[in-house]
Design a protein around this motif. Structure first.
Motif, short mmCIF file in Angstrom:
data_model
loop_
_atom_site.label_atom_id
_atom_site.label_comp_id
_atom_site.label_asym_id
_atom_site.label_seq_id
_atom_site.Cartn_x
_atom_site.Cartn_y
_atom_site.Cartn_z
N ALA A 101 0.05 5.06 -2.25
CA ALA A 101 -0.12 6.23 -1.39
C ALA A 101 0.87 7.34 -1.78
O ALA A 101 0.50 8.52 -1.89
CB ALA A 101 0.08 5.83 0.07
N PRO B 196 0.81 -1.23 0.00
CA PRO B 196 0.00 0.00 0.00
C PRO B 196 0.84 1.27 0.00
O PRO B 196 0.29 2.36 -0.16
CB PRO B 196 -0.82 -0.14 1.29
N THR C 179 -0.11 8.78 -5.22
CA THR C 179 -1.29 9.65 -5.15
C THR C 179 -0.92 11.01 -4.57
O THR C 179 -1.34 12.06 -5.09
CB THR C 179 -2.37 8.99 -4.29
N HIS C 180 -0.13 11.03 -3.50
CA HIS C 180 0.28 12.30 -2.90
C HIS C 180 1.17 13.11 -3.85
O HIS C 180 1.05 14.34 -3.93
CB HIS C 180 1.01 12.05 -1.58
N SER D 238 7.90 7.77 -7.33
CA SER D 238 7.15 6.95 -6.37
C SER D 238 7.77 5.56 -6.23
O SER D 238 7.91 5.03 -5.12
CB SER D 238 5.69 6.85 -6.81
#
Length: 336
Positions: A57, A53, A60-61, A86
Motif C-alpha cells: 500500500a 498489506p 503504491t501510494h 516504502s
C-alpha cells in the motif's frame, strides 16, 4: 580541514571504544538487554513487512506521488528510492512500539552513565526513567525534522527535474543518468546531515535533560564546523548495523523461507542464531550511543580557534526558563 576531521574522528572513536570496554559489563547487560527487543523487531521486520498489506500500500501510494510529480518512470534511481522508502517506513511502523520504549530506555541508560566525566556506579532505574521524557519529546521532533528533510529533498528533485526538462533534455539518456546521479547525491547528503543532527539532539536531550525542538537547535549549533567529523563517526556504525541486518537476512530469513518450503532446516538452531545476531545488533546500537556521547562531549568542551586572531573560545549553551536558548562565548582570558 579533512585531515583535522579525520584526526578528530579517530580520537573520538578510540575514546568511545575505550569507554565501552571500561564499562563493558554494564553496556553488555543492562543497556544491550534493553535494546534487544528493539533490535529483534528491526531484524524481524524484514520477514514480516514483505508479507504484510502495509508495504504494497505504501509503495503504491509513493509511486503514485512520483508519477504525479512527473518523475521519469524509467529511472532506476526513483524506482529504487520508492522501494527503499516504502521498506523503511513499513519497518519503522512495525518496530515503532519497541522504538518508543526499549530503544529510548537503552539510550537513556547509556547516556546517564556517561553524563559524568568519570562514570562510577551504574545508574538506577528511576534515574534512567527520568531521562525518558526529554528523549521522547526529542524523538517526536526528530520525526518531523526527518519528514521535512525528505520533503525538501523531493522538492529540490522536482524543481531540478522540471528546470532541466524545460531545456528539452527529457528524451536524452545522458540527461536521465545525470539526473539519477545528482538526485542520489543530493538526497544522500540531506538525509545524512539530518540523521547526524537527530542523533546528536537525542544525546543532547539526555545529557542536559532538555528535550524537544530546543535539543535540535543545540545540536545544530554544536555541529557547526564539525559536520565532516560527525559523518565520519556515523558511517562505521551504520555500515556495521547494515551488515548485521544483511547477516540476519541471509542466515535467518532466507533459511526460514526454505524451512517453510519443506527444506531441510532445523527451527531451534535457526532461532538461536537469530537471537545471537539480534544481541550483536543491540551491542552496536549501544556502541553507537557511546560514540554520540563522546562526540557531544568533544563539542561541548572543545575550543574554537579563530584562524585570524588565533584566539581560543568556549561555547556554552544555556536554556532560560522561558524556553529560549542563548549562546555564551568566552575567550581564553575569561576561562582562566
Amino acid at each position: 580541514m579533512e585531515d583535522s576531521s579525520r584526526t578528530q574522528s579517530h580520537a573520538i572513536m578510540r575514546r568511545s571504544v575505550y569507554t565501552f570496554l571500561q564499562n563493558y559489563h554494564y553496556f553488555a547487560t543492562i543497556a544491550a538487554v534493553l535494546a534487544f527487543p528493539y533490535a529483534l523487531s528491526i531484524l524481524l521486520s524484514q520477514f514480516f513487512v514483505l508479507h504484510s498489506p502495509l508495504f504494497p500500500a505504501i509503495h503504491t501510494h509513493l509511486r503514485a506521488v512520483f508519477m504525479a510529480a512527473e518523475f521519469p518512470p524509467s529511472s532506476n534511481f526513483f524506482n529504487v528510492l520508492s522501494l527503499k522508502i516504502s521498506q523503511t517506513v513499513s519497518s519503522s511502523i512495525f518496530a515503532l512500539p519497541f522504538t518508543l520504549s526499549f530503544f529510548l530506555l537503552s539510550k537513556a541508560s547509556t547516556i546517564h552513565l556517561l553524563k559524568h566525566i568519570k562514570p562510577t556506579s551504574p545508574p538506577s532505574f528511576s534515574s534512567i526513567s527520568s531521562l525518558y521524557k526529554p528523549l521522547f519529546s526529542t524523538f517526536v521532533c526528530n520525526f518531523f525534522l526527518l519528514l521535512a528533510a525528505n520533503s525538501t529533498a523531493f522538492s529540490l528533485l522536482f524543481f531540478g527535474y522540471h528546470f532541466i526538462n524545460g531545456f528539452g533534455f527529457y528524451l536524452s539518456p545522458n540527461w536521465l543518468t545525470f539526473m539519477s546521479a545528482a538526485g542520489a547525491v543530493v538526497y544522500s547528503m540531506i538525509l545524512a546531515n539530518v540523521i547526524v543532527i537527530c542523533n546528536l539532539a537525542l544525546v543532547s536531550s539526555g545529557m542536559e535533560n532538555s528535550g524537544g525542538y530546543l535539543a535540535i537547535l543545540k545540536a545544530c549549533v554544536l555541529i557547526k564546523g564539525r559536520t565532516l567529523t560527525a559523518l565520519a563517526l556515523a558511517v562505521p556504525a551504520n555500515l556495521a548495523l547494515a551488515a548485521i541486518e544483511a547477516l540476519f537476512h541471509y542466515r535467518v530469513v532466507v533459511r526460514a523461507y526454505g524451512y517453510r518450503s519443506g527444506g531441510d532446516c532445523s527451527g531451534f538452531p535457526m532461532a538461536l542464531e537469530g537471537v545471537l545476531i539480534a544481541y550483536l545488533y543491540s551491542i552496536f546500537v549501544v556502541l553507537d550511543t557511546v560514540v554520540s556521547c563522546m562526540f557531544f562531549k568533544s563539542c561541548k568542551t572543545g575550543c574554537l580557534v579563530d584562524l585570524e586572531g588565533r584566539y581560543c573560545y568556549k561555547i556554552e549553551i544555556v536554556a532560560e526558563r522561558d524556553g529560549k536558548a542563548f549562546v555564551k562565548l568566552k575567550n581564553i582570558e575569561e576561562l582562566a
